[in-house]
Design an enzyme around this catalytic site. Structure first.
Site, PDB file in Angstrom:
ATOM      1  N   LYS A 186      42.200  45.277  45.311  1.00  0.00           N
ATOM      2  CA  LYS A 186      43.431  44.226  44.890  1.00  0.00           C
ATOM      3  C   LYS A 186      42.722  43.969  43.441  1.00  0.00           C
ATOM      4  CE  LYS A 186      44.575  39.545  44.182  1.00  0.00           C
ATOM      5  NZ  LYS A 186      44.806  40.086  42.915  1.00  0.00           N
ATOM      6  N   GLY A 239      34.481  37.770  39.685  1.00  0.00           N
ATOM      7  CA  GLY A 239      35.166  36.576  38.857  1.00  0.00           C
ATOM      8  C   GLY A 239      34.338  35.461  38.848  1.00  0.00           C
ATOM      9  N   GLU A 261      29.796  39.723  41.063  1.00  0.00           N
ATOM     10  CA  GLU A 261      29.423  39.453  39.708  1.00  0.00           C
ATOM     11  C   GLU A 261      30.438  38.330  39.396  1.00  0.00           C
ATOM     12  OE1 GLU A 261      29.319  41.641  35.501  1.00  0.00           O
ATOM     13  OE2 GLU A 261      30.338  42.538  37.084  1.00  0.00           O
ATOM     14  N   CYS A 295      32.393  38.441  31.218  1.00  0.00           N
ATOM     15  CA  CYS A 295      31.258  37.356  31.659  1.00  0.00           C
ATOM     16  C   CYS A 295      30.058  37.529  31.229  1.00  0.00           C
ATOM     17  CB  CYS A 295      31.400  37.948  33.456  1.00  0.00           C
ATOM     18  SG  CYS A 295      31.127  39.556  33.481  1.00  0.00           S
ATOM     19  N   GLU A 392      31.001  27.635  31.722  1.00  0.00           N
ATOM     20  CA  GLU A 392      31.566  29.037  31.016  1.00  0.00           C
ATOM     21  C   GLU A 392      33.130  28.611  30.489  1.00  0.00           C
ATOM     22  OE1 GLU A 392      31.834  33.549  32.631  1.00  0.00           O
ATOM     23  OE2 GLU A 392      32.581  32.190  33.747  1.00  0.00           O
TER      24      GLU A 392
END
Length: 499
Positions: A186, A239, A261, A295, A392
């Site tokens: 996906k 994500g 991750e 990331c 973040e």
């Protein structure tokens, strides 16, 4: 270029799902229209998959794996197919790069480089398919031997993010296929184009029907159905840490294996003895590549006190040469932010940082920018407890803190819940290695930033995730170990004795 964009807007590219070996629309005909972040016009149309579509994809993967045609195929044959896909990616680099630039707004030259690196990952995975092996024990006594078999784990769900669509998928999908798994993919609903193109390549390369299924759609229902399904044995998710937690909760149903991750708040640690020109360039690259939507972005600058003022001034001067603008302009280094929600989040964090007492070195001012373009921003006088130092931001915002000595630098580097990456700038190799050992991060760069190689694994410490992708560890991630005990000759002893 304007003529090309007008043609694309007039006739946006349509994509199809790849399910059970067929290219198809969503069963109910629904679609997702993707607008270019940089141009505000529809450029791609994907199927909006429903629960019935994802159920069909999972069932196709389950049946293909249980049949064993791919799972037990000779590794050399799997390697040949993966190499064929790598070649197709290279042959179509211009089309794929165009799709990614339209959907993500990253500069076209950057998209091209990422596509070519994705091809090298497929090539590496092809080689790994030939070398995957188990072990044996011949020291268990005169009548015993044992084999340790490495087998594909089963059906794997891969839920990929929007920031590096083909690249991050290629860090996972070819390795799962090389191991013999069947897969349901996906991609993000914002950037599904290049992932759906892979379906065309896999079909043309002759992959057996059902071994790989790729379908576009929203996280709910498509991603959630993959997480919840008892027919899926493993999920690889890239994500946010928040969604990662939901993946962990969903995996409890059938005790899925997870490779995650997740978020990052990576430090760039700059010592006074560094090559300042190289460090300035590397810090800016780590903080701003892909508009900071990365990331492993080096979003925290930790700089030794004695050079902090000079270093910040040099950063601000160099940022003047970093052009923000249309990703099709060869001079542009920074494109538009992925969507309005992310843009607003970045803007909000800058305001929060200033409210908390940070000082604005440069950037932050949206005057003169239209649409979703956000200028690279540096915030100094940051304290470790501030939200902008802990959370973040996922945008081109660099927070600056200072340290007095190495111990304080390491303490600051480890002062967040994340541990995905770190960057160290020093000419003292002993100092660099000491920091590498003590900073909690899955990847550490010394005097460089973001160099990547298919041979090297990636992944995070702490709340940045678990598992490892790419390299030989990447293919092993998609396998299970099975021990086979073998007795030779007659059994001389009986557990049940004769009366």
């Amino acid at each position: 270029m304007l003529d090309m964009l007008n043609k694309i807007v007039a006739n946006p590219k349509r994509f199809k799902n790849y399910i059970a070996g067929e290219l198809r629309d969503a069963q109910d005909g629904s679609v997702i229209e993707r607008e270019s972040p940089a141009h505000g016009a529809v450029v791609s149309i994907y199927p909006q998959s429903s629960t019935s579509d994802v159920e069909a994809a999972i069932e196709a993967a389950r049946q293909s794996f249980d049949a064993g045609e791919w799972a037990f195929r000779y590794g050399g044959e799997r390697a040949t197919l993966l190499s064929t896909v790598a070649q197709m990616i290279r042959e179509n680099v211009e089309e794929l790069a165009l799709i990614e630039t339209l959907e993500t707004s990253k500069p076209l030259t950057v998209s091209s480089g990422e596509i070519l690196f994705a091809a090298s990952l497929w090539d590496y995975a092809a080689g790994a398919a030939r070398t995957l092996h188990g072990d044996s024990h011949n020291n268990l006594g005169p009548q015993m031997m044992a084999m340790i078999l490495r087998e594909p784990i089963g059906v794997v769900g891969i839920i990929a993010p929007w920031n590096f669509p083909l690249l991050i998928l290629s860090e996972r999908l070819p390795f799962a296929l090389a191991a013999g798994c069947s897969v349901v993919v996906k991609p993000s609903e914002f950037t599904s184009g290049t992932s759906l193109k892979l379906g065309e390549y896999l079909k043309a390369a002759g992959l057996p029907a059902g071994v790989c299924n790729i379908l576009a759609g929203y996280g709910d229902p498509v991603g959630q159905a993959i997480l919840d399904s008892d027919k899926v044995d493993m999920v690889a998710f890239t994500g946010s840490t928040g969604v990662g937690r939901r993946a962990i909760a969903a995996s409890a149903g059938n005790i899925k294996k997870l490779s995650l991750e997740l978020g990052g708040k990576s430090p760039s640690v700059v010592f006074a003895d560094c090559d300042m020109n190289a460090a300035v360039d590397g810090v800016l690259k780590a903080a701003n590549v892909n508009m900071g939507e990365c990331c492993i972005a080096g979003s925290r600058l930790l700089v030794e006190e004695s050079i902090a003022d000079a270093f910040n001034q040099r950063l601000a001067e160099r940022l003047k040469d970093l052009k923000v603008g249309d990703p099709f302009d060869p001079a542009s280094r920074i494109g538009a932010i992925i969507n309005q929600r992310q843009f607003d989040q970045i803007k909000s964090y800058v305001a929060v940082g200033i409210h908390e007492g940070a000082s604005l070195v440069c950037g932050g001012d949206l005057t003169g920018y239209e649409g979703l373009f956000f200028p690279p921003t540096i915030l100094a006088d940051v304290r470790p407890e501030m939200r902008i130092a802990q959370e973040e931001i996922f945008g081109p915002v660099l927070t600056v803190m200072t340290f007095k000595d190495r111990d304080e630098a390491i303490k600051l580097a480890n002062s967040t819940d994340y541990g995905l990456a770190a960057y160290i700038w020093t000419n003292d190799i002993s100092n660099a290695l000491f920091c590498s050992r003590h900073i909690q991060a899955g990847r550490v760069w010394i005097n460089s930033a973001l160099d990547g190689f298919p041979e090297l694994p990636l992944g995070g410490f702490k709340r940045s995730g678990n598992g490892r992708e790419t390299g030989r560890y990447g293919i092993e991630e998609y396998t299970e170990l099975k021990t086979v005990h073998m007795h030779m000759g007659l059994q001389s002893e009986r557990w049940v004795t004769d009366v």
